[in-house]
Design a protein around this motif. Structure first.
Motif, PDB file in Angstrom:
ATOM      1  N   ALA A 208       1.955   2.876  17.417  1.00  0.00           N
ATOM      2  CA  ALA A 208       1.573   3.805  16.355  1.00  0.00           C
ATOM      3  C   ALA A 208       0.423   4.697  16.815  1.00  0.00           C
ATOM      4  CB  ALA A 208       1.166   3.033  15.095  1.00  0.00           C
ATOM      5  N   GLU A 209       0.176   5.730  16.019  1.00  0.00           N
ATOM      6  CA  GLU A 209      -0.793   6.797  16.275  1.00  0.00           C
ATOM      7  C   GLU A 209      -0.255   7.742  17.355  1.00  0.00           C
ATOM      8  OE1 GLU A 209      -3.421   7.491  14.446  1.00  0.00           O
ATOM      9  OE2 GLU A 209      -3.147   5.706  13.212  1.00  0.00           O
ATOM     10  N   ALA A 210      -0.766   8.966  17.343  1.00  0.00           N
ATOM     11  CA  ALA A 210      -0.274  10.003  18.250  1.00  0.00           C
ATOM     12  C   ALA A 210      -0.470   9.611  19.711  1.00  0.00           C
ATOM     13  CB  ALA A 210      -0.979  11.324  17.957  1.00  0.00           C
ATOM     14  N   ASP A 211      -1.538   8.864  20.003  1.00  0.00           N
ATOM     15  CA  ASP A 211      -1.797   8.447  21.377  1.00  0.00           C
ATOM     16  C   ASP A 211      -1.280   7.050  21.674  1.00  0.00           C
ATOM     17  OD1 ASP A 211      -3.533   7.052  19.788  1.00  0.00           O
ATOM     18  OD2 ASP A 211      -5.353   7.560  20.913  1.00  0.00           O
ATOM     19  N   GLY A 212      -0.560   6.446  20.734  1.00  0.00           N
ATOM     20  CA  GLY A 212      -0.036   5.110  20.950  1.00  0.00           C
ATOM     21  C   GLY A 212      -1.107   4.061  21.083  1.00  0.00           C
ATOM     22  N   SER A 213      -2.215   4.246  20.391  1.00  0.00           N
ATOM     23  CA  SER A 213      -3.357   3.334  20.529  1.00  0.00           C
ATOM     24  C   SER A 213      -3.288   2.139  19.595  1.00  0.00           C
ATOM     25  CB  SER A 213      -4.665   4.090  20.264  1.00  0.00           C
ATOM     26  OG  SER A 213      -4.682   4.619  18.942  1.00  0.00           O
ATOM     27  N   SER A 219       6.271 -10.192  11.149  1.00  0.00           N
ATOM     28  CA  SER A 219       6.629 -11.591  11.389  1.00  0.00           C
ATOM     29  C   SER A 219       7.778 -12.008  10.483  1.00  0.00           C
ATOM     30  CB  SER A 219       5.411 -12.496  11.162  1.00  0.00           C
ATOM     31  OG  SER A 219       4.954 -12.393   9.821  1.00  0.00           O
ATOM     32  N   PRO A 220       8.475 -13.102  10.797  1.00  0.00           N
ATOM     33  CA  PRO A 220       9.650 -13.497  10.016  1.00  0.00           C
ATOM     34  C   PRO A 220       9.325 -13.958   8.599  1.00  0.00           C
ATOM     35  CG  PRO A 220       9.140 -15.157  11.668  1.00  0.00           C
ATOM     36  CD  PRO A 220       8.278 -13.976  11.964  1.00  0.00           C
ATOM     37  N   ASP A 221       8.065 -14.333   8.344  1.00  0.00           N
ATOM     38  CA  ASP A 221       7.672 -14.713   6.985  1.00  0.00           C
ATOM     39  C   ASP A 221       7.108 -13.526   6.219  1.00  0.00           C
ATOM     40  OD1 ASP A 221       5.442 -14.505   8.542  1.00  0.00           O
ATOM     41  OD2 ASP A 221       4.709 -16.537   8.186  1.00  0.00           O
ATOM     42  N   GLU A 222       7.512 -12.313   6.619  1.00  0.00           N
ATOM     43  CA  GLU A 222       7.165 -11.041   5.979  1.00  0.00           C
ATOM     44  C   GLU A 222       5.677 -10.736   6.079  1.00  0.00           C
ATOM     45  OE1 GLU A 222       9.861  -9.737   5.692  1.00  0.00           O
ATOM     46  OE2 GLU A 222      11.119 -11.490   5.443  1.00  0.00           O
ATOM     47  N   GLY A 223       5.057 -11.187   7.160  1.00  0.00           N
ATOM     48  CA  GLY A 223       3.677 -10.826   7.436  1.00  0.00           C
ATOM     49  C   GLY A 223       3.599  -9.537   8.235  1.00  0.00           C
ATOM     50  N   LEU A 224       2.422  -8.917   8.210  1.00  0.00           N
ATOM     51  CA  LEU A 224       2.238  -7.623   8.879  1.00  0.00           C
ATOM     52  C   LEU A 224       0.823  -7.562   9.429  1.00  0.00           C
ATOM     53  CD1 LEU A 224       3.281  -4.149   7.532  1.00  0.00           C
ATOM     54  CD2 LEU A 224       0.898  -4.559   8.138  1.00  0.00           C
ATOM     55  N   ARG A 225       0.705  -7.076  10.667  1.00  0.00           N
ATOM     56  CA  ARG A 225      -0.604  -6.879  11.277  1.00  0.00           C
ATOM     57  C   ARG A 225      -0.627  -5.566  12.047  1.00  0.00           C
ATOM     58  NH1 ARG A 225       0.350 -11.880  10.413  1.00  0.00           N
ATOM     59  NH2 ARG A 225      -1.324 -13.316   9.799  1.00  0.00           N
ATOM     60  N   LEU A 226      -1.759  -4.873  11.940  1.00  0.00           N
ATOM     61  CA  LEU A 226      -1.965  -3.608  12.651  1.00  0.00           C
ATOM     62  C   LEU A 226      -3.184  -3.772  13.538  1.00  0.00           C
ATOM     63  CD1 LEU A 226      -1.152  -0.618  13.050  1.00  0.00           C
ATOM     64  CD2 LEU A 226      -2.718  -0.063  11.171  1.00  0.00           C
ATOM     65  N   TRP A 227      -2.980  -3.615  14.857  1.00  0.00           N
ATOM     66  CA  TRP A 227      -4.057  -3.776  15.826  1.00  0.00           C
ATOM     67  C   TRP A 227      -4.445  -2.424  16.421  1.00  0.00           C
ATOM     68  CZ3 TRP A 227       0.052  -7.576  17.091  1.00  0.00           C
ATOM     69  CH2 TRP A 227      -0.249  -8.858  16.609  1.00  0.00           C
ATOM     70  N   ASP A 228      -5.755  -2.222  16.624  1.00  0.00           N
ATOM     71  CA  ASP A 228      -6.282  -1.033  17.274  1.00  0.00           C
ATOM     72  C   ASP A 228      -6.697  -1.426  18.686  1.00  0.00           C
ATOM     73  OD1 ASP A 228      -7.609   1.199  18.171  1.00  0.00           O
ATOM     74  OD2 ASP A 228      -8.857   1.458  16.392  1.00  0.00           O
ATOM     75  N   LEU A 229      -5.914  -1.000  19.676  1.00  0.00           N
ATOM     76  CA  LEU A 229      -6.171  -1.409  21.060  1.00  0.00           C
ATOM     77  C   LEU A 229      -7.395  -0.727  21.658  1.00  0.00           C
ATOM     78  CD1 LEU A 229      -2.502  -1.487  22.427  1.00  0.00           C
ATOM     79  CD2 LEU A 229      -3.834  -3.331  21.379  1.00  0.00           C
ATOM     80  N   ARG A 230      -7.925   0.292  20.983  1.00  0.00           N
ATOM     81  CA  ARG A 230      -9.149   0.939  21.475  1.00  0.00           C
ATOM     82  C   ARG A 230     -10.359   0.032  21.300  1.00  0.00           C
ATOM     83  NH1 ARG A 230      -8.537   6.257  17.881  1.00  0.00           N
ATOM     84  NH2 ARG A 230      -8.377   4.527  16.398  1.00  0.00           N
ATOM     85  N   GLN A 231     -10.192  -1.046  20.541  1.00  0.00           N
ATOM     86  CA  GLN A 231     -11.311  -1.945  20.281  1.00  0.00           C
ATOM     87  C   GLN A 231     -11.371  -3.101  21.279  1.00  0.00           C
ATOM     88  OE1 GLN A 231     -12.458  -0.424  16.525  1.00  0.00           O
ATOM     89  NE2 GLN A 231     -11.605  -2.346  15.779  1.00  0.00           N
ATOM     90  N   LEU A 232     -10.519  -3.041  22.306  1.00  0.00           N
ATOM     91  CA  LEU A 232     -10.464  -4.128  23.284  1.00  0.00           C
ATOM     92  C   LEU A 232     -11.817  -4.375  23.952  1.00  0.00           C
ATOM     93  CD1 LEU A 232      -7.034  -3.551  25.084  1.00  0.00           C
ATOM     94  CD2 LEU A 232      -7.724  -5.576  23.791  1.00  0.00           C
TER      95      LEU A 232
END
Length: 360
Positions: A208-213, A219-232
Motif C-alpha cells: 500500500a501507499e504510492a511508494d509501497g511503504s 488473517s483467516p479469523d477476519e483480522g486486519l493489520r497495517l504495517w508502516d515499513l518506514r518505521q523499521l
C-alpha cells in the motif's frame, strides 16, 4: 442516460462452478478468472462476455496474474506443482511455458515481479519444509533458479512482489509471519529485511501507499493489520492499525456487521487503500484503511447471493469486478449514468451493471 439494470449472459458447464481468483489485463482489454472446475476463463472487460478458456491444471489454481509488459501472457499457479504461462490471444491451446517445482511440494501462492522476469511460488509444508521457489521467465529451462527454505515454518499462503521494486518481495504464511525480502542480497538470511508478526495466520498480503511503504495483512479469523515499513529503523511500532476481528466493528448502517474480508488493493488514482468485505447474503462493503482504522466508503447491494471470494479494481474506468460462491461474476459501476460522471465515485450509489451467471 445509460440504463443501470444488469445485462445477463451465461456460459454452460457440467457442474456448479464458483470463482476463486481474478486478474485484470494491464491495458484494460480483458479480465481472467480461475474457477473451481480448474478452468481459467477470459472475459471482455467492458461487457464480461466470455471470450475463451485455458485448461491444463489438474488441481486448484492458487494464483493468477497478467504480465505487466507482455499483455498477451497470463500466468497461473496450481496445487499441481506447476506455474503455467498462457497466450491469451490463442485461448484453448496448451500453455506456452510450464514451470515446475519438485514432486513433493504443492503450491499455495504465486506472483510475478513488476519487471516480468522473476516468478515466485510459495509451497505447502512438507516434512518441516515450506519453500519460496523462484524462476526466470526468460529462460527456456523452466526448473527453479533457487529456493528459500528457512524463513517460514508452515504453508506459504501469499507472495507479493513490490509494485515498483522488482527485487522486493513479501511473503505471508500460516505460521503468522509476514517476511519482506530484498532479492538482490545473495543468501536468504541476508535478503530477509524484516519480519512482521501476526497473532494469527496470514492469508492475504497487499502493498500500500504510492511508494509501497505499507503492508496490509488479513488473517483467516477476519483480522486486519497495517504495517508502516518506514518505521523499521525507529523506536515506533510497525503496526499503525490493528483489528483482531472486524466482525465486531460497526461499519455498516443499520446495525449490520461484516461476516468476512475478501482482500485489499491500493488505488493509485484515488490514493486509498481499499479493503473489500461482505456478508453471507452477498452484500459487499468497500472500505478505506489507514492509520485511523477502517472507514466505510460504499455498500453494494443486489448483486451476489452468497459469499464473495475475489475482486479486481479497474483503475482506468473506476469500476469493480467481483466473483463468488454463487457462480456469479459482476461488474459494478457507481451511479446510474452520465449525470454523475463528475461526482466522487464513492459518494454515489453502486449498482451491478453486468451479471454473468456461470451455471450448469
Amino acid at each position: 442516460m445509460e440504463a443501470w439494470w444488469p445485462k445477463k449472459f451465461a456460459c454452460v458447464s457440467d457442474e456448479p462452478i464458483y470463482l476463486l481468483d481474478m486478474a485484470l489485463h494491464p491495458a484494460g482489454a480483458a479480465s481472467a478468472a480461475s474457477c473451481s472446475d480448474l478452468a481459467l476463463r477470459l472475459y471482455d472487460q467492458a461487457t464480461l462476455q466470455l471470450v475463451g478458456e485455458c485448461r491444463g491444471h489438474i488441481s486448484r489454481v492458487c494464483g493468477l496474474t497478467f504480465a505487466h509488459a507482455r499483455h498477451d501472457l497470463l500466468y497461473s499457479a496450481s496445487e499441481d506443482g506447476t506455474v503455467r504461462a498462457w497466450d491469451v490471444r490463442r485461448p484453448g491451446g496448451t500453455a506456452a511455458q510450464v514451470f515446475r517445482g519438485d514432486r513433493t511440494h504443492s503450491f499455495c501462492s504465486f506472483d510475478l515481479s513488476c519487471g516480468d522476469v522473476l516468478l515466485c511460488a510459495g509451497t505447502s509444508l512438507v516434512d518441516e519444509d515450506s519453500l519460496l521457489m523462484f524462476w526466470d521467465s526468460r529462460k527456456p529451462n523452466t526448473v527453479p533458479l533457487g529456493v528459500y527454505s528457512e524463513s517460514h515454518s508452515d504453508d506459504i499462503t501469499q507472495v507479493r512482489f513490490h509494485p515498483h521494486d522488482k527485487d522486493r518481495l513479501a511473503s505471508g504464511s500460516s505460521d503468522g509471519l509476514v517476511n519482506v525480502f530484498d532479492l538482490r542480497r545473495g543468501s536468504e538470511e541476508e535478503a530477509l529485511l524484516c519480519t512482521c508478526k501476526d497473532d494469527s495466520a496470514a492469508v492475504s498480503v497487499c502493498w500500500a501507499e504510492a511508494d509501497g511503504s505499507h503492508l496490509l495483512c488479513l488473517s483467516p479469523d477476519e483480522g486486519l493489520r497495517l504495517w508502516d515499513l518506514r518505521q523499521l529503523d525507529t523506536d515506533r511500532p510497525l503496526a499503525v492499525f490493528s483489528c483482531p476481528d472486524v466482525r465486531h466493528l460497526e461499519l455498516v448502517p443499520g446495525g449490520r456487521r461484516l461476516d468476512y474480508l475478501v482482500g485489499g488493493a491500493w488505488l493509485e488514482g484515488a490514493g486509498k487503500l481499499l479493503v473489500v468485505g461482505g456478508d453471507k447474503g452477498g452484500d459487499v462493503c468497500l472500505m478505506e484503511c489507514d492509520g485511523d482504522g477502517l472507514h466505510l466508503l460504499a455498500s453494494l447491494h443486489g448483486g451476489h447471493t452468497a459469499t464473495v471470494r475475489c475482486f479486481v479494481w479497474d483503475e482506468v474506468r473506476g469500476m469493480l469486478i467481483t466473483g463468488g460462491e454463487d457462480a456469479r461474476l459482476l461488474l459494478w459501476k457507481p451511479g446510474g449514468g452520465e449525470d454523475n460522471e463528475n461526482s466522487p465515485a464513492f459518494k454515489l450509489k453502486w449498482r451491478p451493471h453486468v451479471i454473468v451467471q456461470i451455471q450448469k
